[in-house]
Every structure is written in C-alpha cells, then in structure tokens.
Design a protein around this motif. Structure first.
Motif, PDB file in Angstrom:
ATOM      1  N   MET A  47     -15.518  -7.519 -11.234  1.00 46.59           N
ATOM      2  CA  MET A  47     -15.490  -8.911 -11.622  1.00 46.59           C
ATOM      3  C   MET A  47     -14.138  -9.501 -11.251  1.00 46.59           C
ATOM      4  O   MET A  47     -13.145  -8.864 -11.406  1.00 46.59           O
ATOM      5  CB  MET A  47     -15.687  -9.156 -13.096  1.00 46.59           C
ATOM      6  CG  MET A  47     -15.690  -8.032 -13.998  1.00 46.59           C
ATOM      7  SD  MET A  47     -16.620  -8.378 -15.470  1.00 46.59           S
ATOM      8  CE  MET A  47     -18.193  -8.850 -14.912  1.00 46.59           C
ATOM      9  N   CYS A  48     -14.179 -10.700 -10.788  1.00 47.38           N
ATOM     10  CA  CYS A  48     -13.065 -11.380 -10.146  1.00 47.38           C
ATOM     11  C   CYS A  48     -12.750 -10.674  -8.832  1.00 47.38           C
ATOM     12  O   CYS A  48     -12.736  -9.445  -8.753  1.00 47.38           O
ATOM     13  CB  CYS A  48     -11.784 -11.429 -10.974  1.00 47.38           C
ATOM     14  SG  CYS A  48     -11.955 -12.343 -12.495  1.00 47.38           S
ATOM     15  N   GLY A  49     -12.522 -11.468  -7.820  1.00 47.42           N
ATOM     16  CA  GLY A  49     -12.106 -10.909  -6.536  1.00 47.42           C
ATOM     17  C   GLY A  49     -10.694 -11.376  -6.264  1.00 47.42           C
ATOM     18  O   GLY A  49     -10.354 -12.537  -6.510  1.00 47.42           O
ATOM     19  N   ILE A  50      -9.840 -10.471  -5.768  1.00 53.50           N
ATOM     20  CA  ILE A  50      -8.487 -10.901  -5.426  1.00 53.50           C
ATOM     21  C   ILE A  50      -8.174 -10.523  -3.982  1.00 53.50           C
ATOM     22  O   ILE A  50      -8.702  -9.544  -3.443  1.00 53.50           O
ATOM     23  CB  ILE A  50      -7.408 -10.364  -6.394  1.00 53.50           C
ATOM     24  CG1 ILE A  50      -7.190  -8.871  -6.246  1.00 53.50           C
ATOM     25  CG2 ILE A  50      -7.745 -10.690  -7.815  1.00 53.50           C
ATOM     26  CD1 ILE A  50      -6.085  -8.356  -7.180  1.00 53.50           C
ATOM     27  N   VAL A  51      -7.316 -11.344  -3.373  1.00 53.82           N
ATOM     28  CA  VAL A  51      -6.929 -11.082  -1.996  1.00 53.82           C
ATOM     29  C   VAL A  51      -5.476 -11.517  -1.826  1.00 53.82           C
ATOM     30  O   VAL A  51      -5.007 -12.424  -2.517  1.00 53.82           O
ATOM     31  CB  VAL A  51      -7.901 -11.811  -1.031  1.00 53.82           C
ATOM     32  CG1 VAL A  51      -7.884 -13.307  -1.215  1.00 53.82           C
ATOM     33  CG2 VAL A  51      -7.636 -11.468   0.404  1.00 53.82           C
ATOM     34  N   GLY A  52      -4.765 -10.834  -0.944  1.00 58.06           N
ATOM     35  CA  GLY A  52      -3.391 -11.207  -0.619  1.00 58.06           C
ATOM     36  C   GLY A  52      -3.177 -10.993   0.877  1.00 58.06           C
ATOM     37  O   GLY A  52      -3.704 -10.020   1.439  1.00 58.06           O
ATOM     38  N   ILE A  53      -2.454 -11.890   1.521  1.00 59.93           N
ATOM     39  CA  ILE A  53      -2.262 -11.772   2.974  1.00 59.93           C
ATOM     40  C   ILE A  53      -0.815 -12.097   3.337  1.00 59.93           C
ATOM     41  O   ILE A  53      -0.274 -13.124   2.920  1.00 59.93           O
ATOM     42  CB  ILE A  53      -3.204 -12.735   3.745  1.00 59.93           C
ATOM     43  CG1 ILE A  53      -4.672 -12.393   3.448  1.00 59.93           C
ATOM     44  CG2 ILE A  53      -2.928 -12.685   5.251  1.00 59.93           C
ATOM     45  CD1 ILE A  53      -5.675 -13.353   4.082  1.00 59.93           C
ATOM     46  N   LEU A  54      -0.211 -11.191   4.105  1.00 61.29           N
ATOM     47  CA  LEU A  54       1.049 -11.514   4.796  1.00 61.29           C
ATOM     48  C   LEU A  54       0.654 -11.617   6.253  1.00 61.29           C
ATOM     49  O   LEU A  54       0.418 -10.597   6.915  1.00 61.29           O
ATOM     50  CB  LEU A  54       2.070 -10.388   4.591  1.00 61.29           C
ATOM     51  CG  LEU A  54       2.614 -10.211   3.166  1.00 61.29           C
ATOM     52  CD1 LEU A  54       3.475  -8.957   3.072  1.00 61.29           C
ATOM     53  CD2 LEU A  54       3.414 -11.434   2.722  1.00 61.29           C
ATOM     54  N   GLY A  55       0.501 -12.838   6.756  1.00 63.00           N
ATOM     55  CA  GLY A  55      -0.088 -13.000   8.077  1.00 63.00           C
ATOM     56  C   GLY A  55       0.853 -13.615   9.077  1.00 63.00           C
ATOM     57  O   GLY A  55       2.051 -13.804   8.821  1.00 63.00           O
ATOM     58  N   ARG A  56       0.291 -13.916  10.260  1.00 63.99           N
ATOM     59  CA  ARG A  56       1.077 -14.563  11.317  1.00 63.99           C
ATOM     60  C   ARG A  56       0.487 -15.928  11.679  1.00 63.99           C
ATOM     61  O   ARG A  56       0.915 -16.559  12.618  1.00 63.99           O
ATOM     62  CB  ARG A  56       1.103 -13.646  12.555  1.00 63.99           C
ATOM     63  CG  ARG A  56       1.959 -12.405  12.334  1.00 63.99           C
ATOM     64  CD  ARG A  56       1.980 -11.518  13.544  1.00 63.99           C
ATOM     65  NE  ARG A  56       0.651 -10.986  13.804  1.00 63.99           N
ATOM     66  CZ  ARG A  56       0.154 -10.754  15.017  1.00 63.99           C
ATOM     67  NH1 ARG A  56       0.868 -11.033  16.094  1.00 63.99           N
ATOM     68  NH2 ARG A  56      -1.041 -10.248  15.160  1.00 63.99           N
ATOM     69  N   HIS A  57      -0.602 -16.297  10.973  1.00 60.72           N
ATOM     70  CA  HIS A  57      -1.268 -17.576  11.246  1.00 60.72           C
ATOM     71  C   HIS A  57      -1.393 -18.335   9.929  1.00 60.72           C
ATOM     72  O   HIS A  57      -1.118 -17.782   8.865  1.00 60.72           O
ATOM     73  CB  HIS A  57      -2.663 -17.322  11.823  1.00 60.72           C
ATOM     74  CG  HIS A  57      -2.628 -16.403  13.002  1.00 60.72           C
ATOM     75  ND1 HIS A  57      -2.252 -16.824  14.248  1.00 60.72           N
ATOM     76  CD2 HIS A  57      -2.879 -15.070  13.086  1.00 60.72           C
ATOM     77  CE1 HIS A  57      -2.286 -15.792  15.072  1.00 60.72           C
ATOM     78  NE2 HIS A  57      -2.659 -14.711  14.395  1.00 60.72           N
ATOM     79  N   GLN A  58      -1.877 -19.581  10.025  1.00 65.43           N
ATOM     80  CA  GLN A  58      -2.106 -20.348   8.793  1.00 65.43           C
ATOM     81  C   GLN A  58      -3.058 -19.560   7.891  1.00 65.43           C
ATOM     82  O   GLN A  58      -4.160 -19.193   8.304  1.00 65.43           O
ATOM     83  CB  GLN A  58      -2.680 -21.729   9.121  1.00 65.43           C
ATOM     84  CG  GLN A  58      -1.668 -22.657   9.753  1.00 65.43           C
ATOM     85  CD  GLN A  58      -0.427 -22.816   8.869  1.00 65.43           C
ATOM     86  OE1 GLN A  58      -0.527 -23.025   7.667  1.00 65.43           O
ATOM     87  NE2 GLN A  58       0.744 -22.691   9.477  1.00 65.43           N
ATOM     88  N   VAL A  59      -2.630 -19.323   6.661  1.00 67.97           N
ATOM     89  CA  VAL A  59      -3.332 -18.318   5.852  1.00 67.97           C
ATOM     90  C   VAL A  59      -4.475 -18.908   5.014  1.00 67.97           C
ATOM     91  O   VAL A  59      -5.410 -18.184   4.651  1.00 67.97           O
ATOM     92  CB  VAL A  59      -2.296 -17.571   4.962  1.00 67.97           C
ATOM     93  CG1 VAL A  59      -1.919 -18.393   3.733  1.00 67.97           C
ATOM     94  CG2 VAL A  59      -2.771 -16.195   4.582  1.00 67.97           C
ATOM     95  N   ALA A  60      -4.421 -20.226   4.734  1.00 61.04           N
ATOM     96  CA  ALA A  60      -5.417 -20.772   3.799  1.00 61.04           C
ATOM     97  C   ALA A  60      -6.864 -20.517   4.256  1.00 61.04           C
ATOM     98  O   ALA A  60      -7.680 -20.014   3.472  1.00 61.04           O
ATOM     99  CB  ALA A  60      -5.167 -22.262   3.563  1.00 61.04           C
ATOM    100  N   PRO A  61      -7.226 -20.830   5.529  1.00 59.66           N
ATOM    101  CA  PRO A  61      -8.622 -20.576   5.924  1.00 59.66           C
ATOM    102  C   PRO A  61      -8.977 -19.094   5.896  1.00 59.66           C
ATOM    103  O   PRO A  61     -10.131 -18.731   5.622  1.00 59.66           O
ATOM    104  CB  PRO A  61      -8.716 -21.135   7.351  1.00 59.66           C
ATOM    105  CG  PRO A  61      -7.332 -21.465   7.782  1.00 59.66           C
ATOM    106  CD  PRO A  61      -6.456 -21.515   6.582  1.00 59.66           C
ATOM    107  N   ILE A  62      -7.989 -18.244   6.157  1.00 61.36           N
ATOM    108  CA  ILE A  62      -8.283 -16.795   6.156  1.00 61.36           C
ATOM    109  C   ILE A  62      -8.501 -16.323   4.716  1.00 61.36           C
ATOM    110  O   ILE A  62      -9.372 -15.496   4.436  1.00 61.36           O
ATOM    111  CB  ILE A  62      -7.137 -16.001   6.834  1.00 61.36           C
ATOM    112  CG1 ILE A  62      -6.783 -16.641   8.180  1.00 61.36           C
ATOM    113  CG2 ILE A  62      -7.547 -14.544   7.043  1.00 61.36           C
ATOM    114  CD1 ILE A  62      -5.584 -16.026   8.878  1.00 61.36           C
ATOM    115  N   LEU A  63      -7.715 -16.872   3.796  1.00 56.84           N
ATOM    116  CA  LEU A  63      -7.922 -16.526   2.379  1.00 56.84           C
ATOM    117  C   LEU A  63      -9.330 -16.946   1.946  1.00 56.84           C
ATOM    118  O   LEU A  63     -10.025 -16.195   1.256  1.00 56.84           O
ATOM    119  CB  LEU A  63      -6.888 -17.229   1.489  1.00 56.84           C
ATOM    120  CG  LEU A  63      -5.453 -16.681   1.530  1.00 56.84           C
ATOM    121  CD1 LEU A  63      -4.505 -17.638   0.809  1.00 56.84           C
ATOM    122  CD2 LEU A  63      -5.378 -15.290   0.896  1.00 56.84           C
ATOM    123  N   ILE A  64      -9.747 -18.126   2.366  1.00 59.23           N
ATOM    124  CA  ILE A  64     -11.073 -18.617   1.967  1.00 59.23           C
ATOM    125  C   ILE A  64     -12.170 -17.699   2.530  1.00 59.23           C
ATOM    126  O   ILE A  64     -13.118 -17.339   1.823  1.00 59.23           O
ATOM    127  CB  ILE A  64     -11.296 -20.080   2.440  1.00 59.23           C
ATOM    128  CG1 ILE A  64     -10.331 -21.014   1.714  1.00 59.23           C
ATOM    129  CG2 ILE A  64     -12.741 -20.528   2.259  1.00 59.23           C
ATOM    130  CD1 ILE A  64     -10.589 -21.175   0.223  1.00 59.23           C
TER     131      ILE A  64
END
Ligand code: F6R
Length: 606
Positions: free
Chosen positions: A1-18
């Motif tokens: 229950m509940c999903g979590i994600v974290g990203i240290l990326g090289r591109h705009q991260v908002a769409p990838i988080l979605i």
C-alpha cells in the motif's frame, strides 16, 4: 500500500516520476504528489484523487528539476486530501513514506512540546519534522536521516530529498519493500521493480533494516547495525515488467483471460512432460511433518481453504487454515513438527509475513507459494514456490488465485505420494487431470457472453448469496469477495448446508443466490438446497455441468454450463465464471474495476 519512487536523473524528472507512479498506482490511489529540486530548491505538487489529477495539475503548474520523489497514497492516518498527500516537507527536507509509524503520537507530542507546528494529520509529517530538527541542529542530511530513522518504530519504506542537495537521495526500509535501480549515470528508488522497469532492469532489493545513500553514480547500503554491506544486483527478466492492458479495457479482464496460458506455464515448469512433479519431490519432504498450517489473507486464504480439502483427501494429513492477522497474535502452539505454508500473491502482505516469522521463531518449516519471486516472504522461506502468474495489476486477484490453487494441488499430490497414500498410477491420473486444466479454463472463458447477460440481472441486487459444498464452499466465499470488492454489491458465501441455519432468512425475490454445484456425489444435496431457495422466491444462478443442469429440471432462473470437472480441477475451473460475474456486474454498475474504492493491491500495513 502506497507506492513510492525516487529519481536522481539527467532529464526533467516530473514526467518520469508520473510514469513510475502510474505503474505503482495499484498500491493506492486516493491522492498523489511529487517533490523536485527546481533550481536546487524543493518544490511540491500534490493532488487528491487519481494520478491523472496530479498529471493535469503539472500541466497547469509545471515543476522543473532532475531530482525528485513521488508518492501514490492509500490513506492510513488522515483523510485523503491535498494537505495529507505526500511528499511531506518540513524546512529543507521532503519525505515519501509507505507504511505506518507506530510511535507517531509520542513523537508528535515531543515535537509539539518544543514548539513544532504540524500541517497534517499524517504520521509521515513526523518523519520530515524530526529530520528537519536534526538539520537545524547542524547535522548533515545523512546524519539527520540516520538520527531520524533511529527514532521510528513501525513498518515503513522511506525516501528523503533535501533542499540544495541535487545529487542525494536517502532510502530506508523496515518492513515495507524497497528496490534500488541502477541506471547509466542515474539512480532510482521504487516500491517495486515494476515501477522502475522502463528505466532499468538492474535492481537491488534492500533488506530488512537497510538504508541506502544514493548519488547518480553510487549506492552505499548500510544494514540495521549501520555496517556497510553489499546487496546483490539482479538483472530482472523483461517479462516481469509487462504492465500493459493490451486489447483489454481493464487489467482485470486481461488477467482473467491470461489464465489458460499462465496455468500452462506453471504446469510445464512443475509437472513437466513426465508428469512427475520432480521439483516438488526434490525440494519438499512431507514425511517429516505431522501437521500443516496454511496461512494467508483474503483471496489467498480462500485458496488455502480449497487446499485443505485436497491435503485431507489425497494425503490424509491434518491441516489447519489460518487468517494471518489472527494467527500472528493468538500464540498458537507451533514446533518442528509443523509445516507452515504461506500463500501470497505479493509476498509482502504484512500479516502473512509476521505469521511466517512467528512459525520460524518457533522452529517450524516454511514453504511459501508466492507470485513475486523477489518478495520478502519468498526470501524468508525455506522453500519458495513461484506460481508464475506474471504481474497481477488489477486490485482484485484473479489469475494469482487459480495459479495458487494449481501449485497447492500439486503440493497435495506430492504429499499423498510421499506419505504412501497415493500410488504411482493414481498420481499419474491426477497429474493428467491437472494437465487438462488450461483447456477447461478456455471452455469456461467461452461462457463470457452468457455471464455478461446474467450479470445484468445480478447487478440490480443489493445483496447476493453464494453457496457451495465441499471444495466449492471456499469458491462461494471467493465469488462473494470478488463481487463485493469491485461492484460494491453486498455478498456472502456459505456452505450450502448452512443455509437453513440462518442465511435463508435473507432470501426473497430480491436476493439472487449463486449455486456452485458440479455434478457429483453431493449434487442432489445441493439440489435440495436450491429447492429451498426457490420455495422462498429466490432467484437461482446455477453453475454446473451438462449432467447437473439436466438434473436440475430447468428450475434455475439463470444457468451457466461448465465442463465436467473432478474435485481436483473443479475449484480452478469454477473460479472463472465467478471472476467474470464480478467483472460484468462492475461493468453494469460503472464502478472502477481495476482500482476499486478503499482498496490497495499490496497490503503492507496491519
Ligand atoms: C482480493 C485480494 C485480496 C488479497 C489479499 C492477500 O481480490 O486480492 O484479498 O488476496 O490482500 O494479498 P497477497 O496474496 O498479496 O498476500
């Protein structure tokens, strides 16, 4: 229950988080949010309801940044609203959290006593506030996160993002699963590998008590004692990441229709062309145990109920069925003579895991029947048997149930042979019966149009009863659960013989009664129960085979003709029309089939 994600990326991260949150939405969907480092500074966007609302918000009010965290929520503490949605921020730290902080009242009181004000009703905000207090006291982000973790009791997976720290994520796991994904100059955190599939297949699972300090090029992992440790990085096979609906309108429909092929896969792996169940024979010893305890929750628990019939008749063994949440606190006697069989699709269900640990602590042996092979329950078992159903995304379990049944049936045959209750010829006959199951399921699926027609009538009801005898009794329980879950129609399952001990008082022309009665030794008794309902103007939906329907004398209002089955194959085949009935009732009612209200797929809290 509940999903979590974290990203240290090289591109705009908002769409990838979605995108990643979309793949986690099955874990909770009452609100969602992200935080990114926009020009190095923490910014958040949160929205109540499904993820699509957050996506729309980001179109209207975008955020920039290449580092970020995200969350899709199944509310535990605090109503589902924007304020209570994650990430939670205090000063220069933002946190996403899956699980429950058990000592949050005590910690909140402590913080309030020193002047900390709270914005939300959540337990998660405590984590952000504790960490911020440490940061304000001059500790580094890593020290502050460690000091915070040391104060928390409960089951959780966490990911921290800090203002001004573009190349740092801190992840921690105690009780709830957490995976780290390794990319090319990028690093990811997710509640499961599925979330990270489009970004990387190189996955490492944190172990109980671990925390990890991530930069774009490194992941340092520390165990519960604070010692630096290495955890294996696995290359997860491509097929484990498939989470597409294909030609189907819903995941549930796709998963119902996948059953002939996933069951065939499981048969191929375990039964083989020689029908010998060699893997089970090698890995399991049923002669060494006196008693089997089958433990699970929900649908998986009903699979255990069916298996009890099989273990008793084929292996003449003592079998107890336990609801994990009751078993774990009841202090039942368990010792080396006990074989605990734990059944779980996700392999992460908090109560089932706690029950497993109880059996282990008392010297019992642990076999698990799981779908997610990398899950905690699989890893903590002496023998883990994958059911090979593939990712199940629809919140209502379908293909996992029938695959669980298949593996449990094969276990019961193995037990019968090892204990001398089944001879070689009988084992072969039973194995042959199982190998016919994919074909029988395909025949049951061909009834979909008839089921959809029947659903038009059933969907109008406020209450529905399901009746079955023998191994069809647990199927009645499962049919009722499926209907409740996705169509919100109140339904109860009963052993047919129990009808006149109370539930018959509910029967009138408004209450459809679904009777599961394959032709066999108990059929005439089921017929009598059916007559009792008809005499009280109840509307019967009869699921039987050609013989049964012929004997029923055309008295049922609706009939569904299934292929002939035997005690071993019947429960697997009869699951199909029950799943289809629930599905088509939900379609009639226009409810959200894949994400029914109040539910989540993986129940990692008590
Ligand atoms: C019902 C359903 C739940 C699960 C239960 C156990 O359709 O899916 O009842 O069966 O929450 O989950 P697992 O099998 O993951 O332990």
């Amino acid at each position: 229950m509940c999903g979590i994600v974290g990203i240290l990326g090289r591109h705009q991260v908002a769409p990838i988080l979605i995108e990643a949150l979309k793949r986690l939405e099955y874990r909770g969907y009452d609100s969602a949010g992200i935080a990114t480092l926009d020009d190095g500074h923490l910014v958040r966007r949160r929205s109540v309801g499904k993820l699509v609302n957050l996506s729309d918000l980001l179109v209207r009010d975008p955020v920039r940044g290449e580092s970020g965290i995200g969350h899709t929520r199944w509310a535990t503490h605090g109503r589902p609203n924007e304020t209570n949605a994650h990430p939670h921020q205090a000063g220069s730290v933002a946190v996403v959290h899956n699980g429950i902080i058990e000592n949050f009242r005590e910690l909140r009181a402590e913080l309030e006593a020193t002047g900390t004000g709270f914005e939300t009703e959540t337990d998660t905000e405590i984590i952000a506030q504790l960490c911020n207090r440490e940061l304000k006291a001059g500790r580094s982000p890593v020290e502050a996160a460690r000091a915070t973790l040391a104060r928390l009791r409960g089951a959780f997976a966490l990911c921290f993002l800090f203002d001004g720290e573009r190349d740092l994520l801190i992840a921690a796991r105690r009780g709830s699963p957490l995976a780290i994904g390794y990319g090319e100059g990028e690093m990811y955190v997710g509640s499961d590998a599925l979330a990270l599939g489009p970004m990387t297949h190189r996955i490492c699972y944190l172990e109980e008590g671990d925390h990890a300090i991530l930069t774009r090029t490194s992941a340092e992992i520390f165990d519960a004692d604070g010692q630096r440790v290495e955890r294996p990085i696995a290359d997860i096979p491509q097929e484990n990441f498939h989470a597409e609906k294909g030609r189907f309108r819903h995941f549930m429909a796709k998963e119902i229709h996948e059953q002939p092929s996933v069951i065939a896969q499981s048969l191929q792996r375990y039964l083989g062309s020689d029908l010998r169940l060699s893997e089970f024979e090698e890995r399991l010893d049923f002669t060494a145990c006196e008693r089997i305890v089958l433990v699970a929750c929900g649908t998986a628990n009903y699979a255990c109920h069916v298996a009890k019939y099989w273990f008793e008749t084929l292996a003449r063994m003592n079998v107890e069925i336990e609801i994990a949440s009751e078993f774990r606190y009841r202090e039942p006697p368990v010792g080396p003579e006990t074989l605990g069989i734990f059944v779980s699709q996700s392999g992460e269900t908090a109560d089932t895991l706690a029950a497993l640990r109880y059996v282990r602590a008392h010297g019992g042996r642990i076999v698990s029947v799981i779908n997610v092979e990398t899950s905690t329950i699989a890893r903590e078992s002496d023998v883990a048997l994958p059911i090979l159903a593939g990712p199940e995304i629809g919140v209502a379990s379908t293909k996992a149930f029938t695959c669980q049944l298949l593996v449990l049936a094969m276990l019961a045959i193995t037990a019968g042979r090892q204990r001398g209750k089944l001879d070689a010829a009988e084992c072969t006959r039973l194995a042959e019966a199982l190998s016919g199951v994919p074909g029988l399921i395909a025949q049951a699926l061909a009834l979909e149009e008839d089921v959809a027609e029947t659903a038009k009538s059933v969907a109008r009801a406020r209450d529905v009863l399901f009746l079955g005898r023998g191994p069809m009794f647990p199927l009645a329980l499962e049919g009722a659960l499926k209907l409740k879950e996705i169509s919100y129609i109140h339904a109860e399952g009963y052993a047919s013989g129990e009808l006149k001990h109370g539930p018959i008082a509910l029967v009138d022309q408004e209450v459809p009664v679904v009777v599961l009665a394959p032709y066999g030794p108990l059929f005439e008794k089921s017929l009598s129960n059916m007559e009792e309902v008809i005499a009280r103007s109840g509307e019967i939906v009869l699921l039987s085979d050609a013989n049964g329907l012929a004997m029923s004398g055309g008295k049922a209002a609706h009939t569904l003709e299934l292929p002939s089955v035997e005690a071993l194959t019947g429960p697997i085949v009869y699951a199909i029309p029950l799943q289809l009935l629930a599905y088509h009732c939900a379609i009639q009612k226009g409810t959200d089939v894949d994400q029914p209200r109040n539910l989540a797929k993986s129940v990692t809290v008590e």
